[in-house]
Design an enzyme around this catalytic site. Structure first.
Site, PDB file in Angstrom:
ATOM      1  CG  ASP A 106       7.771  20.259   9.793  1.00 32.74           C
ATOM      2  OD1 ASP A 106       7.032  19.256   9.900  1.00 32.74           O
ATOM      3  OD2 ASP A 106       8.880  20.340  10.339  1.00 32.74           O
ATOM      4  CE  LYS A 110      -1.651   1.878   4.022  1.00 27.09           C
ATOM      5  NZ  LYS A 110      -1.390   3.295   4.135  1.00 27.09           N
ATOM      6  CG  ASN A 111       2.399   2.637   3.493  1.00 31.32           C
ATOM      7  OD1 ASN A 111       1.248   3.005   3.228  1.00 31.32           O
ATOM      8  ND2 ASN A 111       2.790   2.334   4.708  1.00 31.32           N
ATOM      9  NE  ARG A 159       0.780  10.841  10.011  1.00 29.63           N
ATOM     10  CZ  ARG A 159       0.201   9.812   9.373  1.00 29.63           C
ATOM     11  NH1 ARG A 159      -0.986   9.397   9.757  1.00 29.63           N
ATOM     12  NH2 ARG A 159       0.780   9.239   8.335  1.00 29.63           N
ATOM     13  NE  ARG A 218      -6.622   4.970   4.650  1.00 26.61           N
ATOM     14  CZ  ARG A 218      -5.593   5.289   5.441  1.00 26.61           C
ATOM     15  NH1 ARG A 218      -5.716   5.260   6.736  1.00 26.61           N
ATOM     16  NH2 ARG A 218      -4.428   5.629   4.907  1.00 26.61           N
ATOM     17  CG  ASP A 221       2.851   1.498   9.519  1.00 26.65           C
ATOM     18  OD1 ASP A 221       3.141   1.567   8.313  1.00 26.65           O
ATOM     19  OD2 ASP A 221       2.659   2.488  10.234  1.00 26.65           O
ATOM     20  CB  CYS A 276      -4.353   7.085  10.447  1.00 26.83           C
ATOM     21  SG  CYS A 276      -4.720   5.606   9.579  1.00 26.83           S
TER      22      CYS A 276
HETATM   23  C1  EPZ Z   1       4.448   6.832   6.222  1.00 24.82           C
HETATM   24  O1  EPZ Z   1       3.741   7.938   6.728  1.00 24.82           O
HETATM   25  C2  EPZ Z   1       3.426   5.709   6.133  1.00 24.82           C
HETATM   26  N1  EPZ Z   1       2.335   6.120   5.250  1.00 24.82           N
HETATM   27  C3  EPZ Z   1       2.872   5.399   7.523  1.00 24.82           C
HETATM   28  O2  EPZ Z   1       2.013   4.276   7.385  1.00 24.82           O
HETATM   29  C4  EPZ Z   1       4.022   5.028   8.437  1.00 24.82           C
HETATM   30  O3  EPZ Z   1       3.513   4.822   9.735  1.00 24.82           O
HETATM   31  C5  EPZ Z   1       5.053   6.162   8.454  1.00 24.82           C
HETATM   32  O4  EPZ Z   1       5.500   6.429   7.106  1.00 24.82           O
HETATM   33  C6  EPZ Z   1       6.276   5.829   9.298  1.00 24.82           C
HETATM   34  O5  EPZ Z   1       6.879   4.664   8.792  1.00 24.82           O
HETATM   35  C7  EPZ Z   1       2.536   6.050   3.930  1.00 24.82           C
HETATM   36  O6  EPZ Z   1       3.592   5.661   3.470  1.00 24.82           O
HETATM   37  C8  EPZ Z   1       1.381   6.463   3.065  1.00 24.82           C
HETATM   38  P1  EPZ Z   1       6.782  10.018   8.171  1.00 24.82           P
HETATM   39  P2  EPZ Z   1       4.449   9.398   6.674  1.00 24.82           P
HETATM   40  O7  EPZ Z   1       6.839  11.267   7.357  1.00 24.82           O
HETATM   41  O8  EPZ Z   1       5.290   9.486   5.474  1.00 24.82           O
HETATM   42  C9  EPZ Z   1       7.119  13.333  11.553  1.00 24.82           C
HETATM   43  C10 EPZ Z   1       0.063   3.042   7.605  1.00 24.82           C
HETATM   44  O9  EPZ Z   1      -0.466   2.572   8.608  1.00 24.82           O
HETATM   45  N2  EPZ Z   1       7.072  14.295  10.446  1.00 24.82           N
HETATM   46  O10 EPZ Z   1       7.842   8.982   7.992  1.00 24.82           O
HETATM   47  O11 EPZ Z   1       3.405  10.431   6.894  1.00 24.82           O
HETATM   48  C11 EPZ Z   1       5.814  12.564  11.715  1.00 24.82           C
HETATM   49  O12 EPZ Z   1       4.913  13.285  12.534  1.00 24.82           O
HETATM   50  C12 EPZ Z   1       0.617   4.441   7.637  1.00 24.82           C
HETATM   51  O13 EPZ Z   1       0.236   2.424   6.518  1.00 24.82           O
HETATM   52  C13 EPZ Z   1       7.276  15.643  10.702  1.00 24.82           C
HETATM   53  O14 EPZ Z   1       7.484  16.055  11.844  1.00 24.82           O
HETATM   54  O15 EPZ Z   1       5.382   9.316   7.968  1.00 24.82           O
HETATM   55  C14 EPZ Z   1       6.269  11.284  12.376  1.00 24.82           C
HETATM   56  O16 EPZ Z   1       6.411  11.494  13.777  1.00 24.82           O
HETATM   57  C15 EPZ Z   1       0.304   5.148   8.949  1.00 24.82           C
HETATM   58  N3  EPZ Z   1       7.244  16.537   9.677  1.00 24.82           N
HETATM   59  C16 EPZ Z   1       7.661  11.061  11.778  1.00 24.82           C
HETATM   60  O17 EPZ Z   1       8.075  12.323  11.238  1.00 24.82           O
HETATM   61  C17 EPZ Z   1       7.031  16.133   8.380  1.00 24.82           C
HETATM   62  O18 EPZ Z   1       7.038  16.993   7.468  1.00 24.82           O
HETATM   63  C18 EPZ Z   1       7.671  10.040  10.645  1.00 24.82           C
HETATM   64  O19 EPZ Z   1       6.677  10.429   9.710  1.00 24.82           O
HETATM   65  C19 EPZ Z   1       6.827  14.757   8.132  1.00 24.82           C
HETATM   66  C20 EPZ Z   1       6.855  13.852   9.166  1.00 24.82           C
END
Ligand code: EPZ
Length: 422
Positions: free
Chosen positions: A124, A22-23, A121, A396, A304, A116
């Site tokens: 930045d 999915k991701n 989320r 989803r 996840d 979710c």
């Molecule tokens: C991806 O989300 C996945 N979603 C998530 O899977 C997964 O949990 C996550 O990566 C972590 O592995 C998809 O790929 C569609 P991140 P993403 O940017 O990209 C912080 C599922 O269940 N952050 O790696 O949104 C954020 O808050 C979903 O399949 C910032 O601060 O995650 C988090 O604490 C849920 N600023 C950390 O970084 C930003 O601009 C990691 O987030 C971006 C992220």
């Protein structure tokens, strides 16, 4: 409102084929828009997030064909670049349209994503990347307007390891002028999958899968054919379900290397796991050991799967502590597990589980995708009937969930009756 009726206590056994990731899918589909020709993506999972992207691309005027498990995407006829808020609200990963449209047209107007309920989320880091490449950003009542006359390569350091920001910057930089270097990049297999597609389209990306990714911008990208990698999170969910039901399950179409942290943790708990090429056999028997789990970016234990493994650890005698270092508020499954009789509480960004108690089937609601997976696993391991609502979350990310569980011997049915009082 659909609900799952799970008559638990059966040990899962047999074979399950894992679907495409999915991701990866939610990034590959917008990435295909960058090509000046049709891109065919194979091994797509038929899940809600993919369906929403299909509808979005149609609305934008792209030529899209979605048959069986493949989608052909031709972004050349794209008419309007403004994506209304409504659609994207349902799809967290709609933010990849920012990078794809910015990379293709030098402009993108897309509503802030939904997704979710895991707590804040922020995006930045995505914006920091786009600005470094020369884009101007305005938040116009929740619609991000991102424009650039000419994207220029830049060196970008990600303060946090972010899957989304890493992929989005790759999408925007693929056709930028000059070299872009992403430092402290995320290393998830899905990032490698997107880089593989872009390189097959003619991009020049090196280092995907490491923490330094180099993207030499190119003039144009062409169509190609790409097969998505297997979904390591779906696979991990079935591994945990097999362990939780003391089952004997063979997963097919997996990449064991993508699951190293999960396999290691399950073995620590006492689960028997054998890897053989693109299959993994999981056998659960006897007593499980309480363990601690700490999530971290790939190749660490994936956030996840912290919710699903929590369901398993309710059956491991002793105290287990599951800490999510990525999403500090990803614990809405805990209240529902307590309703089933689990002795578990949330302390800061950890769930503390006093395992070994029998759970009881009851009515529970999934609040997010992986909380739903945790509650399905809890229902499968529990004597009695568990009634699970909130299936819109599970749909989803888990293709043919009932069929796959049924073929493994689970007594699960999907009941489309109206919502009952909770
Ligand atoms: C991806 O989300 C996945 N979603 C998530 O899977 C997964 O949990 C996550 O990566 C972590 O592995 C998809 O790929 C569609 P991140 P993403 O940017 O990209 C912080 C599922 O269940 N952050 O790696 O949104 C954020 O808050 C979903 O399949 C910032 O601060 O995650 C988090 O604490 C849920 N600023 C950390 O970084 C930003 O601009 C990691 O987030 C971006 C992220």
């Amino acid at each position: 409102m659909d609900k799952l009726m799970i008559n638990g206590g059966q040990s899962l056994s047999g074979k399950v084929v894992i679907s495409g990731a999915k991701n990866s899918a939610v990034a590959l589909i917008p990435a295909a828009l960058l090509a000046d020709g049709p891109v065919v993506i194979e091994n797509l999972p038929r899940i809600q997030d993919v369906q929403i992207y299909y509808d979005l691309l149609k609305e934008m005027g792209a030529d899209v064909l979605f048959e069986d498990d493949w989608m052909e995407i031709d972004g050349r006829p794209l008419k309007h670049l403004y994506i209304p808020n409504g659609r994207v609200k349902k799809l967290r990963a709609s933010y990849y349209l920012w990078g794809a449209l910015l990379g293709k047209f030098g402009e993108a107007r897309v509503g802030l994503p939904g997704g979710c309920d895991l707590g804040p989320r922020p995006v930045d880091l995505h914006m920091k990347g786009f600005e470094a490449l020369g884009a101007r950003i305005e938040n116009q009542n929740g619609v991000m307007s991102i424009t650039a006359k000419q994207l220029k390569g830049a060196r970008i350091y990600l303060d946090l390891v972010s899957v989304g920001a890493t992929i989005n910057i790759m999408l925007a930089a693929a056709k930028a002028e000059g070299l872009t270097v992403i430092e402290n990049a995320a290393r998830e297999p899905e990032i490698v999958d997107v880089a593989t597609l872009l390189n097959n389209m003619g991009a020049n990306i090196k280092g995907a899968g490491t923490d330094i990714i180099r993207i030499q911008g190119v003039e144009r990208l062409h169509g190609c054919r790409h097969t998505i990698i297997p979904d390591r999170i779906e696979a991990g969910s079935y591994m945990i379900a097999a362990a939780a039901t003391q089952g004997d399950v063979v997963l097919e179409n997996v990449i064991p290397k993508h699951l190293e942290a999960v396999t290691a943790k399950l073995r620590e708990i006492g689960v028997e796991i054998d890897e053989d090429g693109d299959t993994i056999r999981v056998r659960g028997h006897g007593k499980y050991r309480a363990v601690d789990v700490k999530t971290s970016p790939y190749p660490g234990f994936p956030t996840d799967l912290q919710q699903p493994i929590t369901a398993l650890l309710t059956q491991a005698k002793g105290v287990s502590i599951v800490t999510d270092n990525i999403y500090g508020a990803r614990f809405r499954h805990v209240d529902e597990l307590r309703r089933m009789g689990a002795s578990i509480k949330v302390e800061g960004r950890s769930a503390v589980i006093d395992g070994g108690k029998k759970l009881l089937g009851t009515k529970v609601i999934a609040s997010d995708l992986r909380a739903g997976a945790a509650l399905v696993i809890a229902g499968l391991l529990t004597e009695g009937t568990t009634e699970l609502e909130g299936l819109e979350h599970i749909d989803r990310g888990y293709e043919k969930l009932v069929d796959k569980l049924y073929s493994l011997g689970a007594q699960v049915t999907r009941d489309s009756s109206k919502r009952t009082a909770h």
